[in-house]
Design an enzyme around this catalytic site. Structure first.
Site, short mmCIF file in Angstrom:
data_model
loop_
_atom_site.label_atom_id
_atom_site.label_comp_id
_atom_site.label_asym_id
_atom_site.label_seq_id
_atom_site.Cartn_x
_atom_site.Cartn_y
_atom_site.Cartn_z
NE ARG A 93 -43.24 -30.33 -24.91
CZ ARG A 93 -43.81 -30.50 -23.73
NH1 ARG A 93 -43.78 -29.53 -22.83
NH2 ARG A 93 -44.44 -31.62 -23.45
CD GLU B 9 -42.98 -38.83 -4.52
OE1 GLU B 9 -43.93 -38.01 -4.57
OE2 GLU B 9 -42.62 -39.49 -5.50
#
Ligand code: UDP
Length: 381
Positions: A175, A298
């Site tokens: 963006r 994770e």
């Protein structure tokens, strides 16, 4: 009719609900001790934080009918996913946006300037990016590719980004403004009481029975008029042709008193850091207050037999095997394969629900006309 649905995740619950409402008796079984599949949530006994047990799930969609559907079964709280990443000794905002670009290059560019600047870094000789790496080099250039994508992706997928399809990176936008909302969908939120409560509400129908801790056995299928299979496609055939490859995740839990990282998801782009991200679960429920905090580091690795499958790998080798299993499935009568595992695709929750609604509708239309139900409603290829 008696319908057997294997798996009490989103696919099984939504198809079961639609068919139950149409007057069919639905038996839903799941080998695990809980419903809701990998979006299962539960409150931590020590801190009362709502845990995303199998990793973060953020609901986002452009599909208004799906949004209305989930809102019939849960109160959704406003939630925007604002992810940060730690890489090369600094913290940046994701997805790559104007703040990321300006901070990374030590600039103060306005949108158009940043657009031209990033375009000047891009490899314009790549006209039709096929791999993850080509897509990154084409759209963000080598420096940001290395900092934000290369290391993370090698850890996540266990292979070089030159081997991965461009479609994986296409999930993430770049963006040229300061919008740091990870998703670009009209509707986004988090169920107030967690996903398991939402799935419980979907399953709450007099024609639905749910049996947990209940692995499938072929006699169950024989007793049913039709089977919807949301387990993995290869497991239905007892892995006869070999195993479809998945990445699995290991979560290393640690507790913290206070606020550990100030956001729900912190990615780690450096290849030297062995985990891909740390999630701090209380930040997925920002409307709640908790003193204690629970975090997960994770780690991603190749799934071995017995591991929970998460991400279908879908490289050339897997796709060839997939094609053979798809053919076997098409030659099998009375079973429809659904969902992330049943169709071996990287599906977001909203797409899973959309496909489940479409599958139920197809089933009702086919049975009204006395036509057989296809093995797949969503194309797995
Ligand atoms: N990705 C990356 N760096 C990041 C986040 C994502 O390189 O900091 C890549 C990675 O290959 C990942 C893909 O982009 O698998 C899609 O990211 P997404 O956040 O959609 O992954 P998910 O949350 O589904 O694991």
């Amino acid at each position: 009719m008696v319908i057997l649905l294997v798996g009490a995740g989103l696919s099984g619950a939504v198809i079961g609900r639609q068919l139950a409402e149409a007057g069919h008796d639905c038996r839903i079984i799941d080998a695990r001790p809980h419903i809701a599949g990998n979006c299962h949530t539960e409150r931590d006994a020590d801190t009362s934080v709502m845990m995303h047990v199998y990793g973060p799930h953020i609901f986002h969609t452009d599909d208004e009918a799906v949004w209305n559907y989930v809102n019939d079964f849960a109160t959704f709280m406003p939630f925007q996913n604002r992810v940060k990443t730690t890489t090369q000794g600094a913290v940046y905002s994701l997805p790559i946006n104007l703040l990321t670009i300006n901070q990374f290059f030590g600039q103060t560019m306005r949108p158009d300037e940043a657009r031209s600047f990033v375009a000047s870094k891009a490899d314009t000789t790549i006209t039709d990016p096929r791999t993850f790496e080509e897509q990154a080099l084409r759209f963000v250039g080598p420096e940001m590719y290395r900092a934000f994508f290369k290391g993370y992706t090698e850890k996540q997928w266990g292979c070089s980004p030159t081997e991965l399809p461009a479609s994986i990176l296409k999930r993430l936008p770049v963006r040229f403004n300061y919008d740091d909302n990870y998703f670009f969908h009209r509707f986004q939120g988090m169920p107030q009481d967690g996903y398991t409560a939402m799935v419980q509400a979907i399953l709450d129908h007099p024609r639905i029975t749910v049996e947990l801790d209940t692995p499938y056995t072929p006699d169950m299928g024989e007793k049913a008029d039709h089977v919807f299979w949301s387990g993995s496609l290869d497991s239905y055939f007892d892995y006869r042709l070999g195993r479809l490859g998945y990445r699995t995740l290991d979560f290393e839990r640690f507790d913290y008193q206070g606020d550990y990282q100030g956001c729900a998801v912190m990615n780690y782009g450096d290849p030297e850091v062995p985990y891909t991200r740390i999630t701090e679960h209380k930040h997925f429920s920002p409307w709640e207050t908790h003193d204690g905090s629970v975090c997960y580091r994770e780690f991603s690795r190749l799934a071995e037999p017995g591991d929970t499958p998460y991400y279908p790998i879908r490289l050339v080798e897997e796709k060839a095997l997939l094609a053979d299993y798809v053919q076997m499935a098409r030659d099998t009568r009375g079973v429809t394969f659904v969902g992330r595992l049943g169709t071996y695709r990287y599906l977001d929750m909203d797409v899973t629900i959309r496909e489940a609604l479409d599958t139920a509708q197809t089933f009702l239309a086919q049975s009204a006309e006395g036509q057989p139900m296809p093995a797949f409603v969503a194309d797995p290829s």
